[in-house]
Write a protein that holds these residues in place. Sequence first.
Motif, PDB file in Angstrom:
ATOM      1  N   ILE A   1       0.839  -1.203   0.000  1.00  0.00           N
ATOM      2  CA  ILE A   1       0.000   0.000   0.000  1.00  0.00           C
ATOM      3  C   ILE A   1       0.874   1.253   0.000  1.00  0.00           C
ATOM      4  O   ILE A   1       0.608   2.209  -0.744  1.00  0.00           O
ATOM      5  N   ASN A   2       1.916   1.247   0.804  1.00  0.00           N
ATOM      6  CA  ASN A   2       2.833   2.384   0.882  1.00  0.00           C
ATOM      7  C   ASN A   2       3.489   2.629  -0.489  1.00  0.00           C
ATOM      8  O   ASN A   2       3.628   3.770  -0.931  1.00  0.00           O
ATOM      9  N   ARG A   3       3.860   1.552  -1.163  1.00  0.00           N
ATOM     10  CA  ARG A   3       4.483   1.659  -2.486  1.00  0.00           C
ATOM     11  C   ARG A   3       3.476   2.168  -3.526  1.00  0.00           C
ATOM     12  O   ARG A   3       3.757   3.088  -4.288  1.00  0.00           O
ATOM     13  N   ASP A   4       2.286   1.591  -3.529  1.00  0.00           N
ATOM     14  CA  ASP A   4       1.303   1.914  -4.561  1.00  0.00           C
ATOM     15  C   ASP A   4       0.682   3.297  -4.399  1.00  0.00           C
ATOM     16  O   ASP A   4       0.367   3.952  -5.390  1.00  0.00           O
ATOM     17  N   TYR A   5       0.497   3.735  -3.162  1.00  0.00           N
ATOM     18  CA  TYR A   5      -0.212   4.996  -2.936  1.00  0.00           C
ATOM     19  C   TYR A   5       0.683   6.144  -2.494  1.00  0.00           C
ATOM     20  O   TYR A   5       0.302   7.302  -2.625  1.00  0.00           O
TER      21      TYR A   5
ATOM     22  N   LYS B   1       6.535   4.927  -1.709  1.00  0.00           N
ATOM     23  CA  LYS B   1       7.592   4.618  -0.751  1.00  0.00           C
ATOM     24  C   LYS B   1       7.612   3.104  -0.585  1.00  0.00           C
ATOM     25  O   LYS B   1       6.711   2.528   0.032  1.00  0.00           O
ATOM     26  N   ASP B   2       8.630   2.470  -1.139  1.00  0.00           N
ATOM     27  CA  ASP B   2       8.686   1.010  -1.168  1.00  0.00           C
ATOM     28  C   ASP B   2       9.329   0.441   0.095  1.00  0.00           C
ATOM     29  O   ASP B   2      10.399  -0.166   0.056  1.00  0.00           O
ATOM     30  N   SER B   3       8.650   0.681   1.221  1.00  0.00           N
ATOM     31  CA  SER B   3       9.101   0.138   2.501  1.00  0.00           C
ATOM     32  C   SER B   3       7.885   0.028   3.412  1.00  0.00           C
ATOM     33  O   SER B   3       6.906   0.758   3.244  1.00  0.00           O
ATOM     34  N   PRO B   4       7.961  -0.893   4.377  1.00  0.00           N
ATOM     35  CA  PRO B   4       6.840  -0.979   5.318  1.00  0.00           C
ATOM     36  C   PRO B   4       6.817   0.251   6.226  1.00  0.00           C
ATOM     37  O   PRO B   4       7.848   0.872   6.489  1.00  0.00           O
ATOM     38  N   THR B   5       5.647   0.619   6.665  1.00  0.00           N
ATOM     39  CA  THR B   5       5.471   1.721   7.607  1.00  0.00           C
ATOM     40  C   THR B   5       4.549   1.240   8.717  1.00  0.00           C
ATOM     41  O   THR B   5       3.976   0.157   8.632  1.00  0.00           O
ATOM     42  N   ASP B   6       4.379   2.048   9.754  1.00  0.00           N
ATOM     43  CA  ASP B   6       3.565   1.591  10.883  1.00  0.00           C
ATOM     44  C   ASP B   6       2.075   1.802  10.685  1.00  0.00           C
ATOM     45  O   ASP B   6       1.265   0.962  11.014  1.00  0.00           O
ATOM     46  N   VAL B   7       1.688   2.957  10.124  1.00  0.00           N
ATOM     47  CA  VAL B   7       0.269   3.265   9.957  1.00  0.00           C
ATOM     48  C   VAL B   7       0.085   4.134   8.723  1.00  0.00           C
ATOM     49  O   VAL B   7       0.901   4.996   8.431  1.00  0.00           O
ATOM     50  N   ILE B   8      -0.985   3.861   7.993  1.00  0.00           N
ATOM     51  CA  ILE B   8      -1.378   4.671   6.833  1.00  0.00           C
ATOM     52  C   ILE B   8      -2.850   4.986   6.992  1.00  0.00           C
ATOM     53  O   ILE B   8      -3.649   4.114   7.347  1.00  0.00           O
ATOM     54  N   SER B   9      -3.208   6.232   6.715  1.00  0.00           N
ATOM     55  CA  SER B   9      -4.610   6.667   6.783  1.00  0.00           C
ATOM     56  C   SER B   9      -5.048   7.164   5.421  1.00  0.00           C
ATOM     57  O   SER B   9      -4.311   7.876   4.739  1.00  0.00           O
TER      58      SER B   9
END
Length: 157
Positions: free
Chosen positions: A52-56, A59-67
């Motif tokens: 999700i971070n990569r597509d939206y 940023k091609d890395s894991p993150t803690d929270v996305i809103s």
Amino acid sequence: MDITLMDETESVTSEQLVEIEKLLNFAANQLEIADSTEMSVTFMDNDGIQAINRDYRQKDSPTDVISFALEELGEGEMPVIFEGADALPRNLGDIMISIEKAMEQAVEYDHAYDRELGFLAVHGFLHLNGYDHMTEEDEKEMFDLQRKILDAYGLTR
């Protein structure tokens, strides 16, 4: 508030889900959000949130929270207006939380995993309600409110 909770990892306990729902309802009361308001929270692993971070966010890395705030318009987007929209419940949007990142950060910040889950849920919730931390002033406002909500709820470091 009507909160849809989804655990893609099947590792969040029913007690943790109940606690997150209570905390978000408490936060909604603090912000005077109408009871008819809707939102969702999805718990996922690092691979899921990285996609999700990569597509939206590119940023091609894991993150803690996305809103994903439904009331926030992106560049070039037009508002969606429904006939009789006053009869529809307000939908704030969606929060995605990486439970793997939550576990890592709980260890890193030396507090309980449940506290980190709650922190990330409130952080995402504030983003859904228009708060951000892009400037020093905005960061102070958001983080002060975040701390106030967590402390008042009893979820302290």
